[in-house]
Design a protein around this motif. Structure first.
Motif, PDB file in Angstrom:
ATOM      1  N   GLU A  83       0.843  -1.196   0.000  1.00  0.00           N
ATOM      2  CA  GLU A  83       0.000   0.000   0.000  1.00  0.00           C
ATOM      3  C   GLU A  83       0.873   1.239   0.000  1.00  0.00           C
ATOM      4  N   ILE A  84       0.473   2.248  -0.777  1.00  0.00           N
ATOM      5  CA  ILE A  84       1.138   3.551  -0.779  1.00  0.00           C
ATOM      6  C   ILE A  84       0.045   4.601  -0.677  1.00  0.00           C
ATOM      7  N   ALA A  85       0.181   5.509   0.270  1.00  0.00           N
ATOM      8  CA  ALA A  85      -0.782   6.602   0.479  1.00  0.00           C
ATOM      9  C   ALA A  85      -2.209   6.070   0.611  1.00  0.00           C
ATOM     10  N   GLY A  86      -2.352   4.873   1.207  1.00  0.00           N
ATOM     11  CA  GLY A  86      -3.669   4.301   1.437  1.00  0.00           C
ATOM     12  C   GLY A  86      -4.257   3.534   0.267  1.00  0.00           C
ATOM     13  N   TYR A  87      -3.494   3.363  -0.817  1.00  0.00           N
ATOM     14  CA  TYR A  87      -3.982   2.645  -1.993  1.00  0.00           C
ATOM     15  C   TYR A  87      -3.165   1.387  -2.221  1.00  0.00           C
ATOM     16  N   LYS A  88      -3.841   0.283  -2.562  1.00  0.00           N
ATOM     17  CA  LYS A  88      -3.137  -0.943  -2.929  1.00  0.00           C
ATOM     18  C   LYS A  88      -2.436  -0.710  -4.271  1.00  0.00           C
ATOM     19  N   VAL A  89      -1.175  -1.162  -4.370  1.00  0.00           N
ATOM     20  CA  VAL A  89      -0.398  -0.927  -5.587  1.00  0.00           C
ATOM     21  C   VAL A  89       0.170  -2.215  -6.173  1.00  0.00           C
ATOM     22  N   ASN A  90       0.285  -2.231  -7.498  1.00  0.00           N
ATOM     23  CA  ASN A  90       0.979  -3.279  -8.242  1.00  0.00           C
ATOM     24  C   ASN A  90       2.343  -2.748  -8.651  1.00  0.00           C
ATOM     25  N   LYS A  91       3.296  -3.647  -8.817  1.00  0.00           N
ATOM     26  CA  LYS A  91       4.641  -3.281  -9.231  1.00  0.00           C
ATOM     27  C   LYS A  91       4.799  -3.547 -10.725  1.00  0.00           C
ATOM     28  N   TRP A 145       5.233   1.645  -9.004  1.00  0.00           N
ATOM     29  CA  TRP A 145       4.110   1.053  -8.305  1.00  0.00           C
ATOM     30  C   TRP A 145       2.892   1.906  -8.640  1.00  0.00           C
ATOM     31  N   PHE A 146       1.813   1.269  -9.104  1.00  0.00           N
ATOM     32  CA  PHE A 146       0.627   2.009  -9.534  1.00  0.00           C
ATOM     33  C   PHE A 146      -0.618   1.417  -8.884  1.00  0.00           C
ATOM     34  N   THR A 147      -1.646   2.243  -8.760  1.00  0.00           N
ATOM     35  CA  THR A 147      -2.904   1.770  -8.208  1.00  0.00           C
ATOM     36  C   THR A 147      -3.983   1.740  -9.280  1.00  0.00           C
ATOM     37  N   ALA A 148      -4.604   0.580  -9.443  1.00  0.00           N
ATOM     38  CA  ALA A 148      -5.714   0.445 -10.386  1.00  0.00           C
ATOM     39  C   ALA A 148      -6.987   1.073  -9.794  1.00  0.00           C
ATOM     40  N   PRO A 198      -1.993   0.970 -16.224  1.00  0.00           N
ATOM     41  CA  PRO A 198      -3.457   1.045 -16.061  1.00  0.00           C
ATOM     42  C   PRO A 198      -3.862   1.541 -14.667  1.00  0.00           C
ATOM     43  N   GLY A 199      -3.315   2.687 -14.298  1.00  0.00           N
ATOM     44  CA  GLY A 199      -3.609   3.285 -13.002  1.00  0.00           C
ATOM     45  C   GLY A 199      -2.594   4.363 -12.697  1.00  0.00           C
ATOM     46  N   LEU A 200      -2.860   5.141 -11.671  1.00  0.00           N
ATOM     47  CA  LEU A 200      -1.980   6.241 -11.287  1.00  0.00           C
ATOM     48  C   LEU A 200      -0.699   5.708 -10.653  1.00  0.00           C
ATOM     49  N   ILE A 201       0.446   6.174 -11.154  1.00  0.00           N
ATOM     50  CA  ILE A 201       1.748   5.773 -10.598  1.00  0.00           C
ATOM     51  C   ILE A 201       1.970   6.545  -9.306  1.00  0.00           C
ATOM     52  N   LEU A 202       2.146   5.825  -8.195  1.00  0.00           N
ATOM     53  CA  LEU A 202       2.328   6.436  -6.885  1.00  0.00           C
ATOM     54  C   LEU A 202       3.772   6.381  -6.401  1.00  0.00           C
ATOM     55  N   LYS A 203       4.598   5.570  -7.061  1.00  0.00           N
ATOM     56  CA  LYS A 203       6.017   5.492  -6.677  1.00  0.00           C
ATOM     57  C   LYS A 203       6.825   5.084  -7.897  1.00  0.00           C
ATOM     58  N   VAL A 204       7.997   5.727  -8.060  1.00  0.00           N
ATOM     59  CA  VAL A 204       8.924   5.399  -9.143  1.00  0.00           C
ATOM     60  C   VAL A 204      10.328   5.339  -8.563  1.00  0.00           C
TER      61      VAL A 204
END
Length: 166
Positions: free
Chosen positions: A98-106, A120-123, A138-144
């Protein structure tokens, strides 16, 4: 149209000093720009290493496939227009962090120069965007993570108002 200003943090090996940035996006366009002060009340704030100097702004337009980077050096403004970076992302497995409260995929991509980039992005926020050059998932990138630099969202403020990005 929903606009979703995101708060991002860049941490790198050069310095521990942090500077604020915001990512604003709306329908295929976005800006990533330096903020001078923290706005705790209405907050679209981002914390990052100050590698850019005053007046830094990064504009991205997915429709025209162009980016414009604005920077200031010795009180002179520079605009650098480039083609939009397109990366061939490979998504790895299910969302486990989770990043900033959102589940993320790598996801991982390699640039044409052989540099590996991990994102890491959240769908949960189906916005095909992210900070600076990074987009295309396919989602907002929350970490690079790219080289010794990391950009990471600390918090997100989602606005319902239509945002015009120029």
């Amino acid at each position: 149209g929903v606009s979703d200003p995101a708060v991002l943090a860049v941490l790198g090996s050069l310095s521990k000093e942090e500077t604020l940035y915001t990512l604003d996006f709306s329908t295929g366009k976005s800006t990533y720009q330096k903020k001078k002060t923290m706005n705790a009340a209405g907050g679209t704030n981002v914390t990052v290493i100050d590698i850019s100097g005053e007046g830094y702004r990064f504009y991205k337009d997915q429709k025209t496939k162009k980016t414009i980077e604005q920077n200031s050096v010795l009180n002179k403004k520079f605009l650098i227009e480039e083609d939009l970076l397109v990366l061939d992302w490979k998504v790895e497995g299910e969302a486990t962090e989770e990043i900033a409260g959102y589940k993320v995929n790598k996801a991982i991509a390699t640039t044409e120069h052989g540099k590996e980039i991990t994102a890491w992005f959240t769908a949960d926020l189906p916005v095909n965007d992210g900070p600076r050059h990074y987009w295309g998932l396919p989602g907002l990138i929350l970490k690079v993570m790219a080289g010794d630099k990391t950009i990471q969202a600390r918090n997100l403020t989602l606005n319902k108002e239509k945002l015009v990005i120029e």
